[in-house]
Design a protein around this motif. Structure first.
Motif, short mmCIF file in Angstrom:
data_model
loop_
_atom_site.label_atom_id
_atom_site.label_comp_id
_atom_site.label_asym_id
_atom_site.label_seq_id
_atom_site.Cartn_x
_atom_site.Cartn_y
_atom_site.Cartn_z
N GLY A 21 0.82 -1.21 0.00
CA GLY A 21 0.00 0.00 0.00
C GLY A 21 0.85 1.25 0.00
O GLY A 21 0.59 2.21 -0.73
N GLY A 71 -3.98 3.97 -2.01
CA GLY A 71 -3.12 3.33 -1.02
C GLY A 71 -3.83 2.22 -0.26
O GLY A 71 -3.31 1.11 -0.11
N LEU A 128 1.17 4.18 -2.92
CA LEU A 128 0.92 5.58 -2.56
C LEU A 128 2.08 6.47 -3.02
O LEU A 128 1.87 7.52 -3.64
CB LEU A 128 0.73 5.69 -1.05
CG LEU A 128 0.33 7.05 -0.51
CD1 LEU A 128 -1.01 7.50 -1.09
CD2 LEU A 128 0.27 7.02 1.01
#
Length: 695
Positions: A434, A456, A438
């Motif tokens: 994640g 994310g 991001l």
């Protein structure tokens, strides 16, 4: 003949349903269980009546029998065969007939499934509820929603269905899928009422009805996704979800049904949340009836709604009856519904499911309040108000992001309690994924808090689901894809795709309206759109088509304006070119004017729209995989033991505790009520050798 045949079919189904209900009541009241042997005969007659009525309606539509009122009001000689068939569910009376047919199909399936246990009081009560619901719908068809009323002076031709409903093949599939979902929730509701009526509120009836709920939820998912797809490709505004009251009516039971499919695992595993699960099931069925009332009463304005009719109060009364009866039963059984256990820690699988349920029911309340508030305001203050899209977006956005976070964390949580070490080990790789996505998005120039958080969290949740499936397939080979937990992870991947598609298409769409002369080009978000030519055609007898032919990056697209015989104005038909990255959407607003040859076209470029439809397909595939029985562990085995019948790959297990993800009690084969659902099942769940649902 068609009207007489259809009327006879409706009457046969109605009388058979009432006869079946009376038979069950007599058997329950007198204790004469042998009488219940007649139930399959009543079910067969119900099915025969529903099929005869449906065949009569389709025959009337296809042969253009305008002596049948429904055909005279909705049929047309110029409508093509696929849309002639779908005309049945394009108007109120025919849609009730489809509802009745689907409902009777479910009743046949239940009677077949439980044919050897019809004398079981719980099954008998469930059949009684099913017969009464069937009787309600066929009574509507015998009275105020009669699809077979005749006209004294039949017209030579009819107006045909709403033009919007005969312009895309998805209309042939979207309503039936939606009805299979809506109506399917009747079965678990009937068993829930049976469990309350008999006092057998253990976990056995949940196991028996789990797949019925799952299939209903899956069909409703397909119906909602197909409806959004149809809206995107037909209505011409470049959107797929407008928080329309009828759209919301389909979303409400989906939300409560989703909450139930998660919380029911807590009850099967730990014996907790009994009242909550029964309430969710009853609420889900009640919301299907409320949605039917909103769609068919004419109280709310919607492009999807049927015309105003007299059946609205009947549906409202039926909805009120369901609520009163179920609340009364739950209150009556309050003592035996007390949960024997409690949640040991919020950092546990059951704690995550509880939080998930709070969010889903909160989401449902937000949608329900926004949908019915205009009705409440009008009733109290005698003024018309509306609740717009900003309310729904503002309220649903944070809930959706919170659900994405839970989707990432919950699969890593064990039952009862999680240690910090276990969590850090299981969440390490998903969290890094994640975070990496991001950072990559920021570096790539993506801006905006909501889309960045969505991307994310989406990557976090997707990585958690992939981790679960990879571990399961390493242990069990191809069977690592099946079962409730592993199939559920595939569903999660589909949800993530839809969430990312929603965030991207809603945040980064670029739109322009351009007046173009032949040969002129307009560039939008990196795509070149050139107007080539314009044409008119009446080759299709059902419409006059005026089309603009445009070139988009070398591909030909032709948005149209169409005039149908029964329409007062032209209707647009957009042209769409899907891509993995973005989608180009063209809607023709004006054809060439008398003064020049220019056209006015709306050009919309939206990223990742195709992810919505692919995500829906992935959810459906995951639902199907969830229906297969997965591996399970003997109740007396430790959590590190092999699952029944499995052979560990490589002779070792993954991280301790991951093994419990292979499946719980609910993954046992249908009909297998043996008490082997998991080492930490509540003793009350050991009702396996007793009749269905015994406490």
């Amino acid at each position: 003949m068609n009207a007489a045949l259809g009327t006879a079919g409706v009457a046969l189904a109605l009388v058979s349903a009432l006869g079946g209900a009376a038979t069950v009541v007599v058997a329950q009241a007198t204790g004469r269980r042998r009488v219940l042997r007649q139930v399959p005969s009543f079910v067969f007659l119900c099915a025969l009546g529903a099929v005869v009525a449906t065949v009569a309606m389709q025959r009337a539509l296809i042969t253009r029998d305008f002596s049948v009122g429904f055909v005279a009001e909705n049929g047309s000689r110029s409508t093509s065969l696929p849309f002639t068939i779908s005309t049945m569910w394009s108007a109120l009376e025919g849609s009730i007939l489809l509802w009745g047919l689907v409902l009777v199909g479910y009743v046949v399936a239940v009677a077949r499934k439980f044919r050897d246990r019809l004398s079981d009081p719980l099954v008998a009560w469930a059949m009684l509820v099913l017969f009464l619901v069937v009787a309600f719908f066929f009574a509507l068809m015998a009275g105020p929603a009669n699809p077979f009323h005749t006209v004294a002076d039949p017209p030579l031709d009819g107006p045909g269905p709403n033009p919007l409903l005969q312009d895309h093949l998805l209309m042939a599939f979207h309503p039936p899928m939606l009805y299979l979902g809506y109506v399917g929730f009747t079965v678990p509701f009937a068993f829930a009422v049976g469990a309350l009526a008999t006092g057998r509120v253990g976990e056995g009836w949940l196991v028996e009805t789990r797949r019925w709920t799952l299939f209903a939820w899956g069909f409703l998912t397909i119906g909602i996704v197909l409806g959004a797809w149809w809206s995107y490709e037909v209505l011409g505004w470049g959107g797929y979800w407008a928080w329309d009251p009828v759209e919301n009516a389909s979303l409400l039971p989906w939300l409560t049904g989703t909450a139930y499919l998660h919380s029911v695992m807590v009850q099967e595993r730990r014996g907790m949340l009994r009242v909550w699960n029964l309430s969710l099931l009853c609420a889900t069925f009640s919301l299907t009836i409320l949605g039917t009332f909103l769609t068919r009463s004419g109280v709310l304005d919607s492009v999807h709604a049927f015309s105003e009719s007299a059946i609205g109060p009947l549906f409202l009364g039926f909805f009120a009856l369901i609520v009163v009866v179920t609340l009364g039963l739950i209150g009556w059984r309050g003592d035996v519904l007390r949960a024997p256990g409690r949640i040991d820690s919020p950092l546990s699988r059951e704690g995550a499911f509880l939080a998930n349920n709070v969010l889903f029911t909160g989401f449902a309340f937000v949608v329900l309040f926004g949908t019915v508030f205009p009705l409440i305001a009008e009733a109290l203050d005698d003024r018309r108000v509306s609740v717009g899209v900003p309310y729904f977006n503002r309220m649903s956005g944070p809930i959706g992001l919170a659900l994405l976070f839970l989707m990432a964390v919950a699969p890593a949580l064990p039952w009862r309690k999680a240690s910090t070490e276990t969590l850090s080990q299981r969440l390490l790789w998903p969290a890094w994924s994640g975070g990496a996505v991001l950072v990559a998005c920021v570096v790539a120039g993506v801006r905006g808090v909501v889309p960045l958080v969505a991307f994310g969290l989406g990557a976090f949740a997707a990585a958690a689901a992939v981790r679960q499936v990879v571990l399961a397939t390493r242990r069990h080979g191809w069977r690592g894809f099946v079962g409730r937990t592993n199939g559920g992870m595939i569903v999660h991947l589909g949800v993530v795709m839809i969430a990312v598609g929603l965030a991207a298409s809603g945040s980064f769409a670029e739109q322009a309206e351009a007046r173009l002369a032949p040969g002129e080009t307009r560039r939008v978000h990196g795509h070149e759109v050139r107007f080539e030519s314009f044409s008119e055609s009446d080759a299709d007898p059902s419409r006059l088509v005026r089309a603009a032919h445009l070139d988009v990056d070398g591909s030909a697209l032709s948005p149209r304006l169409q005039r149908f015989p029964n329409a007062s104005q032209e209707l647009g038909k957009p042209a769409v070119r899907y891509g993995v990255g973005d989608t180009v959407y063209l809607a023709l607003l004006e054809g060439p004017r008398a003064s020049d040859d220019t056209i006015l076209v709306r050009i919309i470029v939206q990223p990742m729209v195709a992810w919505l439809w692919v995500g829906g397909l992935v959810m459906v595939a995951g639902t199907a995989l969830s229906a297969f029985p997965g591996r399970r562990r003997r109740g007396t085995d430790p959590t590190s033991a092999d699952l029944v019948g499995s052979r560990p790959v490589g002779g070792r297990h993954s991280a301790a505790g991951d093994a419990d993800d292979g499946g719980g009690a609910g993954d046992r084969p249908a009909g297998d009520l043996s008490p082997t659902g998991g080492g930490d099942r509540d003793p009350d769940a050991g009702d396996a050798r007793q009749p269905v649902g015994a406490p």
